[in-house]
Design a protein around this motif. Structure first.
Motif, short mmCIF file in Angstrom:
data_model
loop_
_atom_site.label_atom_id
_atom_site.label_comp_id
_atom_site.label_asym_id
_atom_site.label_seq_id
_atom_site.Cartn_x
_atom_site.Cartn_y
_atom_site.Cartn_z
N ARG A 31 -91.74 51.56 23.77
CA ARG A 31 -91.34 50.21 23.50
C ARG A 31 -91.78 49.24 24.59
O ARG A 31 -91.92 48.04 24.35
CB ARG A 31 -89.82 50.15 23.33
N GLU A 32 -91.95 49.74 25.81
CA GLU A 32 -92.21 48.85 26.92
C GLU A 32 -93.68 48.51 27.11
O GLU A 32 -94.03 47.74 27.97
CB GLU A 32 -91.65 49.43 28.23
N GLN A 33 -94.57 49.09 26.33
CA GLN A 33 -95.98 48.79 26.53
C GLN A 33 -96.35 47.45 25.91
O GLN A 33 -95.99 47.18 24.78
CB GLN A 33 -96.84 49.89 25.93
N GLY A 34 -97.07 46.64 26.67
CA GLY A 34 -97.51 45.35 26.17
C GLY A 34 -96.33 44.52 25.73
O GLY A 34 -95.28 44.56 26.35
N ARG A 35 -96.50 43.77 24.67
CA ARG A 35 -95.42 42.92 24.18
C ARG A 35 -94.56 43.70 23.20
O ARG A 35 -94.38 43.32 22.07
CB ARG A 35 -96.00 41.67 23.51
N GLY A 36 -94.04 44.83 23.66
CA GLY A 36 -93.13 45.57 22.82
C GLY A 36 -93.80 46.43 21.78
O GLY A 36 -93.15 47.10 21.02
N GLU A 37 -95.13 46.42 21.75
CA GLU A 37 -95.80 47.28 20.78
C GLU A 37 -96.44 48.44 21.48
O GLU A 37 -97.13 48.29 22.47
CB GLU A 37 -96.85 46.48 20.00
N PRO A 38 -96.24 49.63 20.96
CA PRO A 38 -96.83 50.79 21.60
C PRO A 38 -98.34 50.77 21.47
O PRO A 38 -98.90 50.14 20.58
CB PRO A 38 -96.22 51.96 20.82
N THR A 66 -101.14 41.37 31.56
CA THR A 66 -102.30 40.62 32.06
C THR A 66 -102.56 39.39 31.19
O THR A 66 -102.77 38.29 31.68
CB THR A 66 -103.57 41.52 32.04
N GLY A 67 -102.54 39.59 29.87
CA GLY A 67 -102.80 38.49 28.94
C GLY A 67 -101.75 37.39 29.03
O GLY A 67 -102.08 36.20 28.95
N SER A 68 -100.50 37.77 29.23
CA SER A 68 -99.44 36.77 29.36
C SER A 68 -99.65 35.94 30.63
O SER A 68 -99.45 34.72 30.63
CB SER A 68 -98.06 37.44 29.39
N LEU A 70 -102.56 35.43 32.04
CA LEU A 70 -103.74 34.58 31.79
C LEU A 70 -103.36 33.38 30.93
O LEU A 70 -103.85 32.27 31.13
CB LEU A 70 -104.85 35.40 31.13
N PHE A 71 -102.47 33.61 29.96
CA PHE A 71 -102.05 32.48 29.13
C PHE A 71 -101.31 31.44 29.98
O PHE A 71 -101.52 30.23 29.82
CB PHE A 71 -101.19 32.91 27.94
N GLU A 72 -100.47 31.92 30.92
CA GLU A 72 -99.79 30.99 31.84
C GLU A 72 -100.82 30.13 32.58
O GLU A 72 -100.63 28.93 32.75
CB GLU A 72 -98.97 31.77 32.89
N ARG A 73 -101.91 30.79 33.01
CA ARG A 73 -102.97 30.03 33.71
C ARG A 73 -103.59 28.99 32.79
O ARG A 73 -103.87 27.87 33.21
CB ARG A 73 -104.05 31.01 34.20
N ILE A 74 -103.80 29.34 31.52
CA ILE A 74 -104.36 28.39 30.54
C ILE A 74 -103.45 27.16 30.44
O ILE A 74 -103.93 26.02 30.42
CB ILE A 74 -104.51 29.07 29.16
N THR A 75 -102.14 27.38 30.41
CA THR A 75 -101.21 26.26 30.22
C THR A 75 -101.26 25.28 31.40
O THR A 75 -100.78 24.16 31.28
CB THR A 75 -99.74 26.73 30.02
N GLU A 76 -101.82 25.73 32.52
CA GLU A 76 -101.91 24.84 33.69
C GLU A 76 -103.26 24.13 33.78
O GLU A 76 -103.47 23.31 34.67
CB GLU A 76 -101.64 25.66 34.97
N GLU A 109 -83.82 30.83 18.98
CA GLU A 109 -85.23 30.68 19.35
C GLU A 109 -86.06 31.82 18.78
O GLU A 109 -85.72 33.00 18.96
CB GLU A 109 -85.41 30.59 20.87
N PHE A 110 -87.15 31.47 18.09
CA PHE A 110 -88.06 32.47 17.54
C PHE A 110 -89.09 32.80 18.62
O PHE A 110 -90.02 32.04 18.86
CB PHE A 110 -88.70 31.96 16.25
N GLY A 111 -88.89 33.93 19.29
CA GLY A 111 -89.65 34.28 20.49
C GLY A 111 -88.79 33.94 21.69
O GLY A 111 -87.85 33.17 21.58
N SER A 112 -89.12 34.51 22.83
CA SER A 112 -88.28 34.24 24.00
C SER A 112 -89.12 33.97 25.24
O SER A 112 -88.69 34.13 26.36
CB SER A 112 -87.33 35.40 24.27
N GLY A 113 -90.37 33.55 25.02
CA GLY A 113 -91.30 33.46 26.13
C GLY A 113 -91.46 32.09 26.74
O GLY A 113 -92.26 31.92 27.66
N SER A 114 -90.71 31.10 26.28
CA SER A 114 -91.03 29.73 26.67
C SER A 114 -89.95 29.14 27.56
O SER A 114 -89.23 28.24 27.18
CB SER A 114 -91.17 28.88 25.42
#
Ligand code: AVJ
Length: 345
Positions: A31-38, A66-68, A70-76, A109-114
């Protein structure tokens, strides 16, 4: 206004992980790999996507650790306006947001990443009865609960681990509460028309008649400005896109040569969307889980749709899913929109 090819795509990102509140929990390790997907879900999706005549990888696999980041970097990035402008719009309409959360309201909230945007809302909605983040990742929910619990210690946080593109029950504790949904970030833009309608209709079923939904939607605009946001000179978006292949190498022992694939972002006027691809720089063969995949020079792997709407177009889409417009806010440059919708025709 509905395309035939979009109508057939009935559901939002089907995942193997149907973790409704009643589903069997998977073991902690997978369950803990990536965004909850094995990883086996990634392997299956990757192999299926690379086996098609038009190759593709589902965009939900962008978001491993890593991707999350990188996405944070994109938002900046200066070119990537959506996160910054949406946050500004929410801050500019703080009083109206507060008025949406009368005493006895639960924020779902749909998703909890924001984090920033959620905290902005919670700071304004002082009479909330509960905050209910829904996410497929138990780890993301635990983080959100700890963070929110620390800053808003009086607010009950009731996480729901599950896939909000499927039927799902809200916690019994909020049965009597008015429901206010929150789906920021223009994540809805990742979906084709038919999928977006199906997701909005499912959110309506989850929240119930009379519920309200605050949803962030990126707007159509000058194509050059759109392209700059998805192909930045600093190369952050390229790295984000290529991380799909890097992730396959890390998690599945694939042998993608990252230097032999190029990031591409194009705008499809007919569908009103950015398309991201990874383009093979030369003829090559890659092995994934013992399977060989050939690429021609210039052959593309589709990795993401990011649909852009005008206000009227989004109202039509939401209407097809049983939502009525209550309010819409845009920034002065009309780059981004935040809609308030009401469930019911
Ligand atoms: C998180 C889906 C809203 O489409 O703008 C950013 C993801 N992709 N840069 C978007 C993304 C490339 C983003 N969403």
């Amino acid at each position: 206004m509905i395309d035939e090819d979009d109508r057939t795509a009935a559901r939002f990102e089907p995942s193997d992980a149907d973790l409704g509140p009643d589903a069997e929990p998977r073991d902690e390790e997978t369950r803990e790999q990536g965004r909850g997907e094995p990883s086996d879900a990634f392997a299956a999706a990757l192999i299926a996507g690379l086996s098609m005549p038009a190759k593709s990888i589902p965009c939900r696999f962008f978001y491993d650790a890593t991707g999350s980041a990188l996405f944070e970097r994109i938002t900046e990035l200066p070119e990537y306006y959506p996160t910054r402008i949406e946050t500004e719009i929410l801050a500019d309409h703080a009083d109206e947001l507060a008025a949406l959360a009368r005493p006895g309201t639960a924020l779902i909230e749909f998703g909890s990443g924001s984090s920033t945007k959620t905290e902005l809302l919670l700071a304004r909605m002082t009479d909330l009865s509960a905050y209910v983040p829904i996410d497929i990742s138990g780890a993301a929910l635990r983080e959100a609960k700890a963070r929110i619990g620390e800053r808003f210690s009086d607010l009950p946080v009731l996480p729901v681990e599950g896939d909000f593109s499927r039927p799902l029950h809200l916690p019994a504790q909020i049965e009597e509460c008015a429901r206010l949904g929150f789906f920021p970030g223009s994540t809805i833009g990742n979906l084709r028309q038919g999928e977006a309608i199906a997701l909005l209709a499912n959110m309506r079923r989850i929240l119930g008649e009379g519920a309200r939904l605050i949803i962030g939607v990126d707007l159509k605009k000058d194509v050059r400005q759109l392209l700059a946001a998805y192909d930045d000179p600093a190369g952050a978006t390229a790295e984000f896109n290529l991380n799909l292949l890097a992730r396959a190498n890390r998690e599945l022992g694939a042998n993608f040569d990252l230097k032999q694939f190029a990031h591409s972002a194009t705008y499809d006027v007919r569908h009103g969307r950015i398309d991201m691809h990874l383009v093979s720089r030369r003829p090559q063969t890659v092995t994934v889980c013992g399977r060989r995949f050939g690429f021609l020079e210039g052959e593309r792997i589709h990795t993401e749709h990011s649909h852009k709407y005008d206000i009227e177009g989004f109202h039509t889409l939401a209407g097809e899913a049983g939502w009525r417009p209550q309010a819409v806010w845009v920034d002065p440059e009309r780059l981004f929109s935040v809609h308030v919708l009401v469930a019911g025709r």
